[in-house]
Motif scaffolding. Structure first.
Motif, PDB file in Angstrom:
ATOM      1  N   SER A 276       0.825  -1.477  -0.226  1.00 11.80           N
ATOM      2  CA  SER A 276      -0.089  -0.059   0.137  1.00 11.80           C
ATOM      3  C   SER A 276       1.297   0.864   0.302  1.00 11.80           C
ATOM      4  CB  SER A 276      -0.695  -0.448   1.039  1.00 11.80           C
ATOM      5  OG  SER A 276      -0.612   0.307   2.395  1.00 11.80           O
TER       6      SER A 276
ATOM      7  N   THR B  52      -7.598   2.069   2.819  1.00  7.92           N
ATOM      8  CA  THR B  52      -9.180   1.520   2.302  1.00  7.92           C
ATOM      9  C   THR B  52      -9.588   1.967   0.754  1.00  7.92           C
ATOM     10  OG1 THR B  52     -10.029   1.626   4.675  1.00  7.92           O
ATOM     11  CG2 THR B  52     -11.897   1.451   3.095  1.00  7.92           C
TER      12      THR B  52
ATOM     13  N   GLN C 180      -7.667   2.365  -1.761  1.00  8.20           N
ATOM     14  CA  GLN C 180      -6.914   1.643  -2.421  1.00  8.20           C
ATOM     15  C   GLN C 180      -7.868   0.114  -2.727  1.00  8.20           C
ATOM     16  OE1 GLN C 180      -2.703   0.871  -0.754  1.00  8.20           O
ATOM     17  NE2 GLN C 180      -2.328   3.486  -0.954  1.00  8.20           N
ATOM     18  N   GLN C 181      -8.199  -0.289  -2.238  1.00  2.44           N
ATOM     19  CA  GLN C 181      -8.943  -1.463  -2.106  1.00  2.44           C
ATOM     20  C   GLN C 181     -10.687  -0.752  -2.886  1.00  2.44           C
ATOM     21  OE1 GLN C 181      -8.606  -4.191   0.973  1.00  2.44           O
ATOM     22  NE2 GLN C 181      -7.744  -2.351   2.467  1.00  2.44           N
TER      23      GLN C 181
ATOM     24  N   ASN D 132     -15.723  -0.746   1.763  1.00  2.00           N
ATOM     25  CA  ASN D 132     -15.759  -0.594  -0.114  1.00  2.00           C
ATOM     26  C   ASN D 132     -16.769  -2.137  -0.179  1.00  2.00           C
ATOM     27  OD1 ASN D 132     -14.064   1.699  -1.221  1.00  2.00           O
ATOM     28  ND2 ASN D 132     -12.517   0.329  -0.349  1.00  2.00           N
TER      29      ASN D 132
ATOM     30  N   GLY E 135     -11.449  -4.787   2.657  1.00  4.56           N
ATOM     31  CA  GLY E 135     -11.922  -3.026   1.894  1.00  4.56           C
ATOM     32  C   GLY E 135     -12.566  -2.537   2.644  1.00  4.56           C
TER      33      GLY E 135
ATOM     34  N   ASP F 125     -10.851  -4.946  -4.847  1.00  2.46           N
ATOM     35  CA  ASP F 125     -10.062  -5.435  -4.684  1.00  2.46           C
ATOM     36  C   ASP F 125      -8.602  -5.380  -3.760  1.00  2.46           C
ATOM     37  OD1 ASP F 125      -7.559  -6.230  -6.121  1.00  2.46           O
ATOM     38  OD2 ASP F 125      -6.681  -3.163  -6.523  1.00  2.46           O
ATOM     39  N   TRP F 126      -9.722  -6.104  -2.627  1.00  2.00           N
ATOM     40  CA  TRP F 126      -9.251  -6.305  -1.132  1.00  2.00           C
ATOM     41  C   TRP F 126      -8.072  -6.935  -1.419  1.00  2.00           C
ATOM     42  CZ3 TRP F 126     -14.763  -8.595   0.562  1.00  2.00           C
ATOM     43  CH2 TRP F 126     -15.534  -7.593   0.359  1.00  2.00           C
ATOM     44  N   ASN F 127      -7.450  -6.675  -0.150  1.00  2.00           N
ATOM     45  CA  ASN F 127      -6.285  -6.893   0.209  1.00  2.00           C
ATOM     46  C   ASN F 127      -5.599  -8.307   0.977  1.00  2.00           C
ATOM     47  OD1 ASN F 127      -4.362  -5.005  -0.114  1.00  2.00           O
ATOM     48  ND2 ASN F 127      -5.397  -4.061   1.599  1.00  2.00           N
TER      49      ASN F 127
ATOM     50  N   TYR G  46      -7.832  -5.865   5.367  1.00  2.00           N
ATOM     51  CA  TYR G  46      -7.777  -6.804   4.214  1.00  2.00           C
ATOM     52  C   TYR G  46      -9.341  -7.224   3.891  1.00  2.00           C
ATOM     53  CZ  TYR G  46      -3.197  -8.221   7.289  1.00  2.00           C
ATOM     54  OH  TYR G  46      -2.416  -8.450   6.794  1.00  2.00           O
TER      55      TYR G  46
END
Length: 364
Positions: free
Chosen positions: A177, A186, A188-189, A275, A272, A200-202, A270
């Motif tokens: 990240s 958050t 970025q996901q 999101n 989102g 697009d979750w970690n 992890y």
């Protein structure tokens, strides 16, 4: 997107609202824990105080407030009172930097659904959580009880051991990240995954890191199977053996607040955060007015975020009534000989993926 500086009064209202909601959820976690335990053990659970037993937490609060305030004769009185107070204070402080939602547009101003936005939010949470162990240590030592002291020593060694593995599991995520801000992590996901926006979750990129973090979260919150600091079969009640009335209530309440906070942090890191899948489609089709559509998606995101928190809370309670307690030597061996090497391996694999993935992607 430009964000206007919110007035102090708005920030204060948001922080008070977050604290109030956190405390309300923690209150009814005591009810949910007993109901889930009853369901797993094929019994009824609380059903007398109010409809479906919903007034049981209020009855517990009244009982705690009116019980006798007992302080052992040889206890350190100031520290005996400070221990549970510190445990509760640090538990509540952690939620201040968690982004519970995106922004609400009111009169043209973007207002974050977050108490405090700082670019070191994750570092802040780790610092505050590390202070939380002092509440347990001080309470156990000040009680002048050998069982309480043993519980405090266990808590200190357990938290130190598992904070190392937890921190190492986070390093791999930070390498991806590039930010310590929970809000930025958050946002970025919110990209596309498998054709769905907001997915697009970690967790898809850091499954091993999540498993390590989740295991350490059980140890950090002193939950079964890592509840060695208050092991009733060995230490009668551990660090809070000598506590009664609301001082005991603060210790028990702080545990549930910590569960809520760690559930929110895992959801942010992890899963989102606020999101949710298809959020761009909802934003484009739910309303013609962009401001109204943005606010509705934000409200939906808040609901989804709390849904993720409740799912993790249920998981914590499910595990408590499913798995047996570890032995203390097993607890320490898991932390030092398994989780820390796995976390270091995860950091190395993440670094290799960041370094070589662009070249592999270009080749194929």
């Amino acid at each position: 997107m430009e964000f206007l500086l919110e007035p102090f009064s708005i920030n204060a209202m948001i922080i008070l609202g977050i604290f109030g909601i956190t405390l309300l959820i923690a209150t009814y976690c005591t009810y949910a824990e007993r109901k889930i335990a009853a369901f797993i053990q094929d019994r009824i659970g609380p059903n007398r105080a109010g409809p479906f037993g919903l007034a049981q937490p209020l009855a517990d609060a009244v009982k705690m407030f009116f019980k006798e305030e007992f302080i052992p004769a040889n206890a350190h009185k100031f520290l005996f009172v400070a221990g549970p107070s510190l445990a509760m204070l640090t538990a509540c402080m952690s939620s201040a930097v968690i982004p519970f939602g995106n922004t609400l547009i009111i009169n043209g101003n973007h207002i974050r659904v977050q108490g405090i936005e700082t670019n070191i939010g994750l570092l802040y949470i780790f610092g505050v959580v590390a202070l939380g162990v002092y509440g347990i240590m001080i309470g156990g030592w000040a009680s002048n009880n050998k069982f309480s002291l043993l519980g405090a020593i266990r808590a200190a060694s357990q938290n130190i051991s598992y904070e190392l593995a937890m921190g190492l599991s986070i390093i791999a995520l930070l390498m991806m990240s590039g930010s310590l801000s929970l809000r930025q992590i958050t946002l970025q996901q919110g990209g596309e995954f498998l054709g769905l926006s907001g997915l697009d979750w970690n967790i898809f990129y850091q499954p091993l890191g999540f498993i390590i973090f989740l295991t350490c979260a059980f140890a950090e919150t002193n939950r079964t199977p890592f509840d060695l600091p208050e092991c009733e079969t060995e230490l009668i009640g551990g660090y809070h053996t000598e506590y009664s009335a609301m001082k005991l209530g603060l210790y028990l309440f702080a545990e549930y607040v910590n569960i809520i906070v760690v559930s929110a942090v895992m959801s942010v890191l992890y899963f989102g955060g606020f999101n949710f899948p298809g959020q761009d489609w909802v934003r484009a089709n739910i309303a013609s007015d962009p401001t109204l559509a943005h606010n509705l998606v934000t409200i939906l995101g808040i609901v989804v975020f709390f849904g993720k928190i409740f799912a993790f809370i249920f998981f914590f309670m499910w595990v408590r009534w499913t798995l047996p307690r570890f032995r203390y030597d097993q607890l320490m061996r898991l932390g030092w000989k398994i989780l820390i090497p796995l976390a270091i391996m995860n950091v190395v694999l993440t670094g290799a993926a960041i370094l070589f993935w662009p070249q592999l992607k270009a080749m194929f």
